[in-house]
Design an enzyme around this catalytic site. Structure first.
Site, PDB file in Angstrom:
ATOM      1  N   GLY A 144       0.820  -1.202   0.000  1.00 29.25           N
ATOM      2  CA  GLY A 144       0.000   0.000   0.000  1.00 29.25           C
ATOM      3  C   GLY A 144       0.854   1.251   0.000  1.00 29.25           C
ATOM      4  O   GLY A 144       2.036   1.233   0.340  1.00 29.25           O
ATOM      5  N   CYS A 145       0.243   2.372  -0.363  1.00 26.53           N
ATOM      6  CA  CYS A 145       1.003   3.622  -0.506  1.00 26.53           C
ATOM      7  C   CYS A 145       1.479   4.163   0.841  1.00 26.53           C
ATOM      8  O   CYS A 145       2.668   4.437   1.024  1.00 26.53           O
ATOM      9  CB  CYS A 145       0.186   4.654  -1.272  1.00 26.53           C
ATOM     10  SG  CYS A 145      -1.486   4.911  -0.637  1.00 26.53           S
ATOM     11  N   PHE A 146       0.563   4.313   1.806  1.00 23.46           N
ATOM     12  CA  PHE A 146       0.988   4.767   3.129  1.00 23.46           C
ATOM     13  C   PHE A 146       1.927   3.745   3.767  1.00 23.46           C
ATOM     14  O   PHE A 146       2.906   4.112   4.429  1.00 23.46           O
ATOM     15  CB  PHE A 146      -0.221   4.984   4.040  1.00 23.46           C
ATOM     16  CG  PHE A 146      -0.729   6.391   4.077  1.00 23.46           C
ATOM     17  CD1 PHE A 146       0.126   7.453   4.314  1.00 23.46           C
ATOM     18  CD2 PHE A 146      -2.079   6.662   3.891  1.00 23.46           C
ATOM     19  CE1 PHE A 146      -0.338   8.769   4.362  1.00 23.46           C
ATOM     20  CE2 PHE A 146      -2.563   7.958   3.936  1.00 23.46           C
ATOM     21  CZ  PHE A 146      -1.697   9.018   4.167  1.00 23.46           C
ATOM     22  N   THR A 148       4.044   1.849   2.304  1.00 23.14           N
ATOM     23  CA  THR A 148       5.375   2.018   1.718  1.00 23.14           C
ATOM     24  C   THR A 148       6.117   3.177   2.373  1.00 23.14           C
ATOM     25  O   THR A 148       7.273   3.044   2.791  1.00 23.14           O
ATOM     26  CB  THR A 148       5.257   2.252   0.199  1.00 23.14           C
ATOM     27  OG1 THR A 148       4.723   1.076  -0.421  1.00 23.14           O
ATOM     28  CG2 THR A 148       6.617   2.573  -0.416  1.00 23.14           C
ATOM     29  N   ALA A 149       5.461   4.320   2.464  1.00 18.37           N
ATOM     30  CA  ALA A 149       6.121   5.511   3.026  1.00 18.37           C
ATOM     31  C   ALA A 149       6.532   5.295   4.477  1.00 18.37           C
ATOM     32  O   ALA A 149       7.630   5.691   4.890  1.00 18.37           O
ATOM     33  CB  ALA A 149       5.191   6.717   2.912  1.00 18.37           C
TER      34      ALA A 149
END
Length: 335
Positions: A144-146, A148-149
Site C-alpha cells: 500500500g502507498c501509506f 510504503t512511506a
C-alpha cells in the site's frame, strides 16, 4: 536477461488512476510491449479518451476480455476484486501476477512476508525489504502507498532491533489516493483549500506494515499510532514518524544511509525535502532529525508511482532479471 528482453504485459482494470499510471510507465518502458488493457466500464473506447494525457502516445482501445498469452499480468482492480478475478479466470501458471490491491498483502497471525491464496503464492513486494525473494517469485503483492512511506521510514530501525518504543506517525495524501470513483471527499469543491483526518489510528495499512516490521526484529514491535490526513492536492504522500531512540542524529543518518545504499530509489536528504521533489517519480526521500530523545523521520513518495504503479514496475523488473531502474528514470516537476 539483458536489455534486449521483451515482456508482454496485460493490465486488468486499466481505467482507474493506478491503471492509467501503469499505462504511462509501460508505454515508455524499453523492455515491455502492452498486449491489452482490460476495463469492464470502458471496453471498446480508445485509451486516450479516458487517460487524455496519452493522446498521441497510443492508439490502443480498452478490451473487455483477457488475452492469455502474456508474460505478466498487472491487477489494478479494487480491494476484494483481485482475489475474485483470479478465482474466476484460469490464468496460466507461467504468467506472473502483480497485484496492486490489498488482497494478498498479509496473513493474520504470521510473520511470513508471503501469502498463498487463489492457488498462488504472493511475495510481499517491497524491494527495500526483500529484493532477493522478489527476484525468485512468481507472484507479487504490491504494498500500500501509506504502508510504503511508513515502512521506508522505519525499516532500518527494525533491522537493527531498535524499534523498542511506541511510534507516532502523521501522514497526508493527495486526492488520487481515494481512487477515481467520485465521493464526497474527493470532489474539487470540497477538497480544495481543505484538510481533514480519517481512519484515525485504524488505517488498513497498519496491518501490513506491522507484519513487515515484526519480521525484521526478534522483540515485539511496539504500537504504531497513525493519523492520516486528506490533503488539498492531487498526488503525493508526506509522513512524519517519531519514536524515542538512543541514536544521535549523525548515528541515525549513517544507519539509514548504510541500509539504503544498495537501493536506488531511496535517498537520505541532508536538508528538509519538499513533496514536489518526489511527485511523478519512483523516489522516496527521507529526512532524519533528533529532537530531544525523539528520532524524527520524514518520508515522502508519490502515492501513484512508488506507492503503486511505479513500485509494481520495479517489482516486474526484478521478476524478469532487468535493471531495477528500467523505465523508471522519471523526473519531478519542480514548478
Amino acid at each position: 536477461m539483458g536489455s534486449e528482453v521483451k515482456i508482454k504485459a496485460g493490465i486488468v482494470g486499466g481505467a482507474g488512476y493506478t491503471g492509467g499510471e501503469m499505462l504511462r510507465l509501460l508505454l515508455h518502458h524499453p523492455n515491455v510491449d502492452i498486449a491489452f488493457v482490460q476495463s469492464n466500464s470502458q471496453a471498446g473506447k480508445p485509451v486516450y479518451e479516458v487517460h487524455r494525457d496519452l493522446q498521441g502516445d497510443t492508439e490502443m482501445d480498452f478490451s473487455g476480455e483477457l488475452q492469455p498469452e502474456v508474460d505478466v499480468l498487472f491487477l489494478c482492480v479494487g480491494h476484494g476484486d483481485a482475489k475474485h478475478f483470479l478465482e474466476a479466470n484460469a490464468i496460466p501458471e507461467q504468467v506472473k501476477v502483480i497485484d496492486l490491491s490489498q488482497d494478498f498483502r498479509w496473513n493474520e497471525g504470521t510473520k511470513e512476508n508471503a501469502v498463498t491464496a487463489a492457488g498462488r503464492t504472493f511475495i510481499y513486494g517491497l524491494p527495500e525489504l526483500q529484493r532477493e525473494a522478489i527476484r525468485e517469485a512468481q507472484n507479487v503483492a504490491n504494498p500500500g502507498c501509506f504502508a510504503t512511506a511508513i515502512q521506508l521510514a522505519l525499516l532500518p530501525l527494525a533491522a537493527e532491533g531498535m524499534l523498542t518504543e511506541e511510534v507516532h506517525v502523521s501522514g497526508i495524501t493527495g486526492s488520487t489516493g481515494a481512487g477515481q470513483s467520485l465521493s464526497p471527499t474527493s470532489h474539487y469543491s470540497w477538497r480544495s483549500s481543505n484538510i481533514s483526518n480519517y481512519k484515525v489510528l485504524n488505517h488498513q495499512h497498519l496491518r501490513e506494515l506491522g507484519r513487515t516490521l515484526q519480521s525484521l526484529q526478534e522483540t515485539e514491535v511496539p504500537a504504531i499510532h497513525f493519523v492520516p490526513y486528506r490533503g488539498p492536492f492531487t498526488r503525493g504522500i508526506l509522513c512524519t514518524s517519531y519514536t524515542r531512540c538512543s541514536l544521535s542524529q549523525s548515528e541515525a543518518v549513517e544507519l539509514y544511509k548504510t541500509y539504503y545504499a544498495p537501493h536506488p530509489f531511496v535517498t537520505v536528504s541532508a536538508t528538509t525535502p519538499d513533496l514536489k521533489q518526489v511527485v511523478n517519480t519512483n523516489k522516496c526521500l527521507l529526512y532524519i532529525e533528533k529532537q530531544g530523545d525523539q528520532l524524527v523521520i520524514t518520508s515522502m513518495i508519490d502515492n501513484l508511482v512508488k506507492g503503486a504503479s511505479g513500485q509494481a514496475v520495479q517489482n516486474m523488473n526484478l521478476l524478469f532479471g532487468l535493471d531495477e531502474r528500467a523505465g523508471l528514470n522519471l523526473k519531478a516537476s519542480a514548478f
